[in-house]
Design a protein around this motif. Structure first.
Motif, short mmCIF file in Angstrom:
data_model
loop_
_atom_site.label_atom_id
_atom_site.label_comp_id
_atom_site.label_asym_id
_atom_site.label_seq_id
_atom_site.Cartn_x
_atom_site.Cartn_y
_atom_site.Cartn_z
N GLY A 121 2.07 0.12 6.01
CA GLY A 121 2.71 -0.67 4.95
C GLY A 121 2.03 -2.01 4.71
N CYS A 122 0.72 -2.00 4.53
CA CYS A 122 -0.02 -3.25 4.33
C CYS A 122 0.34 -3.90 2.99
N CYS A 149 -7.45 -1.03 5.43
CA CYS A 149 -8.44 0.03 5.71
C CYS A 149 -9.04 0.48 4.39
N PRO A 154 -4.83 2.83 10.53
CA PRO A 154 -6.01 2.06 10.90
C PRO A 154 -5.79 0.56 11.11
N VAL A 155 -4.97 -0.05 10.31
CA VAL A 155 -4.81 -1.50 10.47
C VAL A 155 -4.05 -1.80 11.76
N TYR A 164 -0.26 4.27 0.94
CA TYR A 164 -0.79 5.34 1.80
C TYR A 164 0.01 5.45 3.10
N CYS A 165 -0.41 4.81 4.17
CA CYS A 165 0.21 5.18 5.45
C CYS A 165 1.39 4.30 5.83
N PHE A 215 -0.68 -6.14 -0.17
CA PHE A 215 -1.91 -6.38 -0.94
C PHE A 215 -1.65 -7.26 -2.13
N CYS A 263 0.84 -1.21 0.00
CA CYS A 263 0.00 0.00 0.00
C CYS A 263 0.86 1.25 0.00
N LYS A 304 -8.65 3.06 2.67
CA LYS A 304 -7.77 3.70 1.68
C LYS A 304 -7.05 2.65 0.84
N GLY A 305 -6.36 1.74 1.52
CA GLY A 305 -5.58 0.76 0.78
C GLY A 305 -6.43 -0.18 -0.04
S1 SF4 Z 1 -3.57 0.91 7.15
FE1 SF4 Z 1 -4.70 1.47 5.29
S2 SF4 Z 1 -3.55 3.17 4.42
FE2 SF4 Z 1 -2.24 2.21 5.92
S3 SF4 Z 1 -0.99 0.81 4.73
FE3 SF4 Z 1 -2.76 -0.33 5.50
S4 SF4 Z 1 -4.32 -0.25 3.91
FE4 SF4 Z 1 -2.76 1.32 3.46
#
Ligand code: SF4
Ligand code: SF4
Ligand code: SF4
Ligand code: FES
Length: 949
Positions: free
Chosen positions: A249-250, A278, A413-414, A245-246, A252, A243, A280-281
């Motif tokens: 570092g999820c 979350c 969030p995760v 975004y934040c 995917f 990911c 966003k990702g």
């Molecule tokens: S918590 Fe959400 S924004 Fe952050 S890395 Fe995971 S999926 Fe992406």
């Protein structure tokens, strides 16, 4: 083509070290105690039919499809809820079992629309698979009542809920509870009437749901389904990536059809996210193909001119010749560059290499300047390394969790969900925050202490915590004596024990009742494992570095370092804040945080890059702006960063940008900074390139190209072209070669390679001969300072110069919201605007009443720096005297009002403390009106130059 899915073992893995051996269908299998029979069978390739079980949530035992027989046992137990036991002999398949399963399936299917061929889940439906697996050939029942007319809910922008297909397996309900921790879903009613329902029977969009998608992922049918799959059909192949975004570092799986992303599915193998995500990702990836993407290079002579599309060659040559011209006219130090934490490690590395070696100065800085530079400074001084100490999983061993100036459920969030899971298991929570964040009270979670301090008083509060630890003798002296610099400890002990640091003395400064603070200090200090997590509410202050040091002191004094469940953990905002800092994007440091004047490091890089390098630290971002206004800094190369929106005192930033002769912006959109640019180099989104990101737990994860770059090049290739045009040769053919160079030149990355990342999935630095597979927890034996000892430092509280006065009686503080991301350039171009489409000013009811302000009113916010207008939201989440806003929309002008006060050590801006006055108004501020006119003009100049082919 059907996609390769991640294997579902039916129930979560057991963690016991005791192993038991049993027999399943005549095969011997050994599994940890506590493993279900279903999972043990799956581990040897025996797939027992199932519907209500999936391995991301605890088994429930409701569908009974997974029944088995146990030799010598009675009945047919469900294999998902039956744990393995030594010597068991299990039969998973015989006629009796098959008849029972067929009967169950017949009942399910009798109340199911048989529209498989036109169903969006066709080919990816567990109900369909199970009908096949049990050999269902006919349905004899014809029920009078069915659910086939149940009402559908399409309110969520990303997924649909079609209850006609629901089998009431409750996987969604359990995913929302166990994985996400939101508890937004219930099963309402009983028997035939039971149905899945979002809170208070509302549509999803109006419920507590935060659109994480865990329920969609858990649903075995098409009941909960991504709209992107409904619209485009099933994906056909998957590529694992990270990911963008934040800082969590999820990991995917980008599930694709050709080069089109159909959906992003969080990977179960992802070590930062374990299959969760979350909103966003998972859902907000549409910006990558948004119509606003600019895919042709452009140039113009001045910002009053229309843009002109040119070839890549012309744009690069023009940029290079402008930079050379400026250097010839104003000197070598008159140009520089700003990198971004949104870029990959490899992009940042070659950017700083280009500046140090190609520009011939150290004028490189990064957006971490405005967020976590105090973390880098504070942790380097005390522990010897500029990074968080733990992996995320460590939180599952924490007994007391202290969260300071961070809002994990919105910002990370995760990890916020993981933290909530641990809190539901019984860990205690202390929150230090001026505002009532969600974590303080959410389903089955309640903070033991909320220290609701006044903004800007972090240091006084940390000192008071230290005071209690020392004066009540809650110290871990054994840890300190063995692991820390005892002389510095003695000084710190004397310092914090002074009366002016007591909770009673600091109460008038912080506003936190002394008794509550004492109780919180005792709770943290006496925990077996106490873990500290902090965010920008700590760093973005004039004493940001001091607070980081204070946190480090507290953790060392209580022995909460070097083991699972403890530690000091900065929650990094953007995806690659850690990585961009690691890669040497600060003006005083080479990669690996080595000072540019250190002779050994200097020589190492000069030798490797075959050129002379400056040993003088270069300009920080604010110094670049000052120099631009002085006329000595005239050319800027800015990649992936939007300084014209994100930096404080924005009028000053805009003036600095206007005064430069050549601003080169490399980005995917015409962002705010590009409105002041002369060269625009189209960037590539994370889906269009290869590389790596490093998350908040130092985990280096792969970013993989899933589609071709829309503008033809990946960002690292563009920087390389510019380097070559400037006469500094770079000839990498793949980012893996850049990483190999990083590994050769950076001791903490010595063991990192793409081969290793591919093999292990990800790796946490330090990764070298001492730790070939990486380091989940740091400082386990000794600290990384030269003498191996942790250093205590004194943290005298110095009030900020930003004071409330009768003219500016309120303190404005800022933060983020779950559905938007930083400057919003990406999330504003997705359906996430359905959740949040404007920044609002939260104001306490008392302050609102004093000013006659109601929710929805326009209010003017005036500070010493400027004025802007936002819509008010009256809320007791903020305390009296404090107002709060997010900063995701450029027209809000949040940074028009923030001041240029900054951290004494690192220049990190004091975003969190601005004295303001609020008044009810009826029109946008002067700045907002100018901004609208300027934006309109710039969009017109863009339109004039675009070819639209
Ligand atoms: S918590 Fe959400 S924004 Fe952050 S890395 Fe995971 S999926 Fe992406
Ligand atoms: S999307 Fe997430 S928060 Fe919403 S109902 Fe599903 S699991 Fe719960
Ligand atoms: S919506 Fe899906 S997961 Fe939830 S109960 Fe229905 S079938 Fe099961
Ligand atoms: S899968 Fe075991 S009871 Fe449903």
């Amino acid at each position: 083509m059907s996609i390769n899915k991640e294997k579902d073992f039916g129930t979560p893995a057991a963690t016991s070290e005791n192993m038991v051996t049993l027999e399943i269908d005549g095969f011997q299998v050994t599994a940890p105690a506590g493993t279900s029979v279903m999972r043990a069978a799956a581990s040897i390739g025996i797939e027992i039919p199932k519907l209500c079980a999936t391995d991301s949530i605890e088994p429930f035992g409701s569908c009974r499809l997974c029944v088995v027989q146990i030799e010598g046992g009675r009945g047919m137990p469900a294999s998902c809820t039956t744990p393995v036991a030594e010597g068991l002999k299990i039969v998973t398949q015989n006629k009796k079992l098959a008849d029972v399963r067929r009967g169950i399936m017949e009942l399910y299917i009798s109340d199911h629309p048989l529209d498989c061929l036109t169903c969006s889940a066709n080919g990816d439906c567990e109900l369909q698979d199970m009908a096949g697996a049990v050999g269902l050939r006919e349905v004899r029942y014809n029920p009078i009542e069915t659910h086939l007319n149940a009402e559908k809910d399409h309110s969520n922008p990303y997924f649909s809920f079609d209850p006609t297909k629901c089998i009431v397996c409750s996987r969604c309900v359990r995913a929302c509870e166990e994985t996400q921790g939101t508890f937004a879903l219930t099963i309402d009613g009983r028997g035939f009437d039971s149905k899945v329902s979002p809170s208070q029977n509302q549509p999803f969009m109006d419920s507590e749901c935060v659109s994480c998608g865990a329920c969609v992922q858990a649903c075995p049918t098409a009941t909960l389904m991504e709209k992107s799959v409904i619209d485009n059909g099933q994906p056909e192949h998957a590529i694992v990536t990270t990911c963008a975004y934040c800082g969590v570092g999820c990991s995917f799986r980008a599930e694709m059809k050709g080069e089109q992303v159909i959906r992003m599915v969080p990977s179960k193998d992802g070590k930062a996210n374990h299959g969760h995500s979350c909103v966003k990702g998972r859902f907000a990836f549409g910006y990558a193909t948004h119509k606003d993407r600019i895919t042709k290079p452009m140039i113009r002579a001045s910002i009053k001119d229309a843009w002109q599309e040119v070839s890549w060659e012309e744009a690069i040559n023009h940029a290079a010749s402008e930079l050379k011209r400026i250097q010839a006219k104003y000197g070598k130090d008159s140009i520089g560059g700003i990198t971004s934490s949104r870029c990959t490690n490899e992009e940042v590395y070659i950017m700083q290499k280009l500046i140090r070696a190609g520009f011939g100065n150290n004028n490189v800085d990064t957006c971490a300047r405005v967020c976590h530079s105090p973390t880098g400074y504070g942790l380097k001084q005390t522990f010897g390394e500029s990074s968080g100490t733990q992996d995320f999983d460590s939180v599952m061993k924490a007994d007391v969790i202290l969260v300071m100036g961070a809002n994990p459920t919105d910002g990370h969030p995760v990890f916020g969900s993981q933290m909530k899971k641990r809190l539901r298991q019984g860990a205690k929570l202390i929150v230090i925050d001026p505002r009532e964040i969600d974590l303080i009270k959410s389903p089955h979670v309640k903070a033991s202490h909320h220290l609701k301090l006044r903004p800007s008083t972090n240091v006084a509060l940390i000192n008071a915590l230290g005071h209690v630890v020392v004066t009540e003798n809650l110290l871990d002296e054994a840890f300190v004596n063995e692991r820390c610099d005892v002389a510095s400890f003695a000084k710190w002990k004397t310092f914090v024990a002074q009366e002016h640091n007591s909770p009673e003395a600091s109460e008038s400064i912080t506003g936190v009742p002394a008794a509550e603070l004492r109780a919180a200090a005792r709770l943290y200090a006496t925990a077996k494992n106490g873990a500290i997590y902090y965010g920008l509410g700590v760093t973005e202050h004039s004493q940001g570095s001091t607070t980081v040091i204070g946190i480090a002191n507290l953790a060392m004094a209580t022995g909460n370092l070097g083991h699972d469940g403890a530690g000091v953990n900065p929650l990094r905002g953007q995806n690659n804040v850690q990585g961009s800092c690691d890669m040497g994007s600060f003006p005083h440091e080479f990669p690996g945080y080595r000072h540019v004047s250190d002779p050994v490091t200097h020589q190492l890089f000069e030798h490797a890059w075959q050129t002379k390098l400056s040993s003088e630290p270069g300009l920080r971002i604010p110094n670049m702006f000052e120099a631009a206004l002085d006329g000595s800094f005239m050319g800027l190369y800015c990649e992936g960063e939007d300084i014209a929106q994100s930096d404080p005192d924005i009028k000053h930033v805009h003036a600095a940008l206007r005064s430069m002769e050549c601003v080169i912006v490399q980005d995917i959109f015409l962002n705010e900074t590009a409105k002041f640019a002369h060269v625009f180099l189209p960037g590539s989104s994370f889906l269009e390139k290869n590389g790596t990101f490093t998350n908040a737990e130092r985990r280096i994860s792969p970013v993989r190209k899933v589609m071709s770059p829309l503008a033809g090049y990946q960002d690292w290739e563009v920087t390389q072209m510019l380097a070559n045009a400037l006469g500094f040769p770079m000839n990498y053919s793949h980012p893996s070669e850049i990483m190999d160079e990083i590994a050769r030149l950076t001791p903490s990355f010595a063991g990192v390679s793409y081969e290793k990342i591919d093999r292990l999935g990800s790796v946490q630095w330090p990764c070298n001969d001492e730790a070939p597979e990486g380091t989940p927890i740091m400082h386990t034996e000794h600290f990384l300072r030269e003498n191996g000892k942790g250093l205590f430092m004194l943290t005298e509280y110095v009030p900020t110069i930003e004071k409330v006065t009768p003219m500016f009686p309120l303190i404005l503080t800022t933060g983020r919201i779950l559905s938007q991301y930083n400057v919003g350039a990406q999330t504003r171009r997705t359906e996430n605007v359905a959740f949040y489409n404007e920044d609002r000013l939260e104001i306490h009811p008392h302050d609102a009443e004093d000013r006659g302000v109601k929710t929805g009113d326009w209010v003017g916010i005036k500070s010493r720096a400027g004025e802007t207008v936002l819509r008010a939201l009256v809320s007791d989440r903020v305390q009296p005297g404090v107002v709060y806003t997010t900063f995701h929309f450029p027209e809000s002008g949040a940074n028009v009002i923030t001041t240029d006060n900054s951290d004494w050590a690192t220049n990190c801006p004091e975003y969190k403390v601005t004295a303001v006055q609020i008044t009810k108004v009826s029109q946008p501020s002067e700045w907002q009106q100018e901004y609208s006119a300027f934006t309109e003009k710039q969009l017109d100049l863009l339109e004039q130059g675009m070819s639209h082919d």
